[in-house]
Write an enzyme that holds these catalytic residues in place. Structure first.
Site, PDB file in Angstrom:
ATOM      1  N   GLY A 307       0.834  -1.194   0.000  1.00 17.37           N
ATOM      2  CA  GLY A 307       0.000   0.000   0.000  1.00 17.37           C
ATOM      3  C   GLY A 307       0.869   1.244   0.000  1.00 17.37           C
ATOM      4  N   GLU A 308       0.361   2.306   0.602  1.00 29.30           N
ATOM      5  CA  GLU A 308       1.044   3.598   0.713  1.00 29.30           C
ATOM      6  C   GLU A 308       1.152   4.326  -0.633  1.00 29.30           C
ATOM      7  OE1 GLU A 308       4.898   3.169   2.538  1.00 29.30           O
ATOM      8  OE2 GLU A 308       4.126   1.989   4.212  1.00 29.30           O
ATOM      9  N   GLY A 309       0.832   3.662  -1.739  1.00 28.41           N
ATOM     10  CA  GLY A 309       1.065   4.214  -3.072  1.00 28.41           C
ATOM     11  C   GLY A 309       2.326   3.686  -3.724  1.00 28.41           C
TER      12      GLY A 309
END
Length: 340
Positions: A307-309
């Site tokens: 996640g997180e980008g």
């Protein structure tokens, strides 16, 4: 004030979805013509060619540059996390926000590598959403506020948007949203998330099943699916992606959670994600099926599930390469090379 600043309820959000700008047809035509003149066999750069044309169309420039890429990381807490659906406690959300702000996370290093700005938006971390097995995760006012926060976070001058997230319990929320949108069994959409297995994974599946049963009468409305089963960071990502569409800012989607948030827009208004490409295929359960449902082919497949980008920012490098070749290569005439 922008449209997003005025979100006060579902009607405002539906109005924003009803009036979506499209790409610049002239830029697409000119970029397509330019591709045919570059010093290479036609089609030899494969998907890089279509990616560059897509980007040119949304930027309204037949020979664009990728400028001011923005990563917006949205963080929120989930009431459903109290059901032990994650391998980590809920306080990790706050701790990871501090880590993002201090520059110590994977997304910080990747943002620096690819020259992207990173903005961290914490959404009422001291006030988790309601447990969606007992009630709607958010009231209409809370949902509209989260969507508006996402909208407001987008830099109008950005040349690209990546929406990332952090929130203990949010793979559970994303799985519930995906199942609510597209049907199937909860087990089809639930993955290991932070690493749950065995009885914990079974409990996560049961939690999603309970949420779907609790809200079954609302599952025909994509926005209600997100309000009832999602979380503030999912709503904010949807708001940011919608804002990007209104500003003709191309978007690279991240993993399962981001894609679930984005899928709400596509389910509510087919074509709403025409300005978005899938950055990568994550290792999280259900992501491949979710991408298939929204008609997106990922640029990368690296087994990521952070996640997180992070996966989308790695794909930013692919986009930067595509646009650099498209805009910077010589044509046959410029180079004095004989064409086919």
């Amino acid at each position: 004030m922008t449209m997003g600043d005025r979100f006060s309820g579902m009607d405002d959000i539906r109005a924003a979805l009803a009036d979506l700008p499209g790409p610049d047809a002239g830029a697409i035509a000119d970029a397509t013509a330019r591709q045919a003149q570059l010093t290479k066999p036609a089609g030899s750069l494969g998907r890089l060619e279509t990616l560059a044309i897509w980007y040119a169309g949304w930027r309204g420039d037949a020979r664009p540059q990728v400028t001011r890429p923005q990563i917006a990381v949205f963080a929120a807490n989930h009431g459903v996390a109290a059901r032990s659906v994650s391998a980590y406690p809920a306080e990790v959300t706050v701790q990871m926000v501090a880590n993002f702000q201090a520059g110590g996370a994977a997304i910080n290093r990747l943002a620096e590598t690819y020259g992207a700005r990173i903005d961290v938006v914490a959404l009422d971390l001291d006030r988790p959403t309601a447990d969606f097995t007992e009630s709607a995760a958010m009231t209409e006012a809370e949902f509209a506020a989260a969507m508006a926060s996402g909208w407001a976070a987008v830099d109008p001058q950005a040349g690209l948007l990546v929406a990332g997230e952090m929130g203990i319990g949010n793979t559970t929320a994303a799985a519930a949203v995906a199942a609510g949108l597209f049907g199937g069994q909860a087990a089809d959409w639930v993955g290991r998330g932070t690493g749950v297995a065995g009885p914990a994974l079974a409990g996560k599946i049961a939690t999603v099943e309970a949420g779907l049963a609790r809200h079954r009468d609302a599952l025909g409305d994509p926005l209600e699916v997100l309000r009832r089963l999602g979380g503030r960071e999912l709503a904010a990502m949807a708001g940011a992606i919608l804002a990007a569409r209104h500003r003709r800012i191309p978007v690279l989607l991240d993993g399962f959670i981001c894609t679930a948030a984005a899928a709400v827009l596509e389910a509510a208004r087919p074509g709403a994600l025409d300005h978005a490409e899938a950055g990568h295929l994550s290792a999280e359960g259900g992501h491949a099926a979710l991408l298939e449902r929204i008609g997106k082919t990922p640029l990368l497949s690296l087994g990521l599930r952070l996640g997180e980008g992070t996966g989308a920012v790695l794909a930013l490098g692919v986009l930067q390469g595509a646009v650099a070749c498209h805009s910077g290569m010589a044509t046959f005439a410029e180079a004095g090379v004989s064409g086919a």
